[in-house]
Write a protein that holds these residues in place. Structure first.
Motif, short mmCIF file in Angstrom:
data_model
loop_
_atom_site.label_atom_id
_atom_site.label_comp_id
_atom_site.label_asym_id
_atom_site.label_seq_id
_atom_site.Cartn_x
_atom_site.Cartn_y
_atom_site.Cartn_z
N ARG A 106 12.32 6.83 -5.70
CA ARG A 106 11.45 5.68 -5.51
C ARG A 106 11.88 4.53 -6.41
NH1 ARG A 106 10.41 9.04 -1.59
NH2 ARG A 106 8.40 8.73 -0.59
N ALA A 132 7.98 2.67 -4.25
CA ALA A 132 8.40 2.42 -2.86
C ALA A 132 9.76 3.06 -2.60
CB ALA A 132 8.48 0.92 -2.59
N LEU A 189 8.28 -3.05 -2.59
CA LEU A 189 9.07 -3.70 -1.54
C LEU A 189 8.89 -5.21 -1.54
CD1 LEU A 189 8.88 -1.43 1.63
CD2 LEU A 189 10.93 -2.16 0.42
N SER A 196 3.34 10.83 -2.68
CA SER A 196 3.51 9.64 -1.85
C SER A 196 3.11 9.93 -0.41
CB SER A 196 4.96 9.15 -1.92
OG SER A 196 5.86 10.20 -1.65
N SER A 252 3.09 -2.78 -3.23
CA SER A 252 4.34 -2.06 -3.01
C SER A 252 5.52 -2.82 -3.62
CB SER A 252 4.60 -1.86 -1.52
OG SER A 252 5.91 -1.37 -1.30
N GLU A 289 5.00 -2.39 5.60
CA GLU A 289 4.69 -1.63 4.40
C GLU A 289 3.97 -2.49 3.37
OE1 GLU A 289 5.12 1.68 3.53
OE2 GLU A 289 5.48 1.89 5.68
#
Length: 407
Positions: free
Chosen positions: A395, A22, A45, A175, A43, A36
């Motif tokens: 990332r 992410a 996140l 990505s 993810s 997201e």
């Protein structure tokens, strides 16, 4: 002498790497982060921004948010979605954007080097942003977002990374934003020793991006020194040689003309810059493009404004001192709500869109150079806010540093 060391990295299982990786936590606002995570439940996140796991309105700084991040991270490791290498390793991380690749070394840097100014910064940090990441790192017992560091080119380090890239990659994916990501492992003890020795002969390391993450990692490390958890004396980093990197422009838009008419503003700017109508991006240091009432102008800053001082000679400094503050009334660009900063990745079209919608004026800058960044940091000075924009972004979730001391 820089102390750069190998570590036992935690990383995603190969088949899950693309789903977990992410963008950094601070790229998103709360709504964007939630969206997201809804699109991709794995993810990273959801760990970096664990408020996404709670109902809307939950305080993002509530202790239960950080505890949830810890639970998710270590449960993923327990479930085999993350794996940890058995031996200390370096990792090679290549990012490709618009057919241009840049390759960095994933490693641990030293908290003491940061304190001793072996690792140099060029930006200030804000306490509230530091506190968030301090709580996240401390609660998770892990550093989850790497600090983006730069160093002056070293032949041996480049050679060893290029050799590693001849092996089969740990991961290889593109990505959703079109950036290619590939990674390799260096676990041969003799190669690790050679790389560590090469870094020990490098005088300075520079923070390119991630000043808040670095400051937070250092403060957690200092806190834990009293608890004898020494793994936190190192922090997760990706180090790039200067010739691998490209800084993009970081542009400005001001909501109004501070009472001037367009004609008056152009006349005033003529005192500090040669000005002509021209629809093109700045081509060199000292050039600034200005968008005003639907037209682009080219400003060539007068040579008399140049300085031997590494901060005062930056184009962003001259713009601030000669135009933004005296003419447009932007005294403190860090707090003034009339100014917006727009990364060059969004193009001059974004400056047109913003200015056409709100009025005012926009300025497109020529990018700050790596030499300028090094010169400012070497002088132990700080750049004005929003002086550098690096792309592509590293990332999070690809490499994690366990600081529990129990692995």
């Amino acid at each position: 002498m820089a102390n750069i060391t190998a570590f036992r990295g935690i990383r995603p299982r190969t088949d899950l790497t693309a789903r977990i990786a992410a963008l950094p936590y601070d790229v998103y606002n709360r709504k964007e982060a939630l969206e997201e995570v809804r699109k991709e439940p794995l993810s990273f996140l959801r760990i970096d921004r664990a408020e996404t796991q709670f109902p809307e309105g939950t305080d993002i700084y509530d202790p239960k948010v950080y505890q949830k991040a810890r639970e998710l991270l270590w449960q993923m490791k327990a479930d085999g979605e993350f794996i940890q290498d058995e031996t200390d390793s370096f990792y090679v991380y290549e990012l490709t954007m618009n057919k241009r690749a840049q390759t960095g070394l994933v490693a641990c840097a030293s908290v003491q080097d940061y304190l001793d100014n072996v690792i140099l910064k060029h930006e200030n940090t804000r306490e509230e942003k530091e506190q968030d990441r301090i709580r996240h790192v401390d609660t998770c017992d892990a550093q989850t977002g790497p600090i983006f560091l730069a160093y002056r080119h070293n032949d041996l380090i480049s050679e060893k990374m290029n050799e590693a890239k001849k092996k089969a990659p740990l991961f290889d994916f593109v990505s959703p934003d079109g950036i290619g990501h590939r990674g390799w492992k260096i676990d041969e003890p003799e190669v690790i020793a050679q790389i560590e020795e090469a870094f020990s002969k490098i005088g300075q390391i520079y923070i390119a991006d991630g000043h808040h993450r670095a400051a937070s990692a250092v403060k957690v490390g200092l806190k834990r020194r009293t608890e004898k958890k020494q793994e936190s004396d190192r922090f997760l980093s990706v180090l790039f040689a200067e010739d691998e990197l490209r800084i993009m422009d970081y542009n400005r838009a001001v909501r109004d003309l501070n009472g001037w008419s367009a004609e008056q503003l152009i006349e005033k700017i003529g005192d500090v810059a040669e000005i002509e109508k021209a629809d093109r991006a700045p081509q060199k240091k000292g050039e600034v493009s200005m968008y005003l009432q639907g037209c682009w102008y080219q400003l060539c800053l007068k040579e008399s404004l140049r300085s031997e001082d590494p901060v005062e000679d930056l184009d962003v400094s001259i713009l601030q001192k000669q135009i933004l503050e005296p003419l447009l009334g932007i005294k403190d660009p860090r707090t003034d709500e009339r100014i917006q900063f727009i990364g060059g990745i969004r193009g001059r079209e974004e400056l047109e869109r913003i200015t056409d919608a709100q009025g005012g004026v926009a300025f497109a800058m020529y990018p700050t150079s790596m030499k300028e960044l090094f010169d400012v940091a070497d002088a132990h000075r700080l750049m004005p806010p929003k002086s550098t924009w690096f792309e592509p972004k590293l990332r999070s979730g690809l490499f994690i540093h366990d600081i529990s001391g129990e692995s």
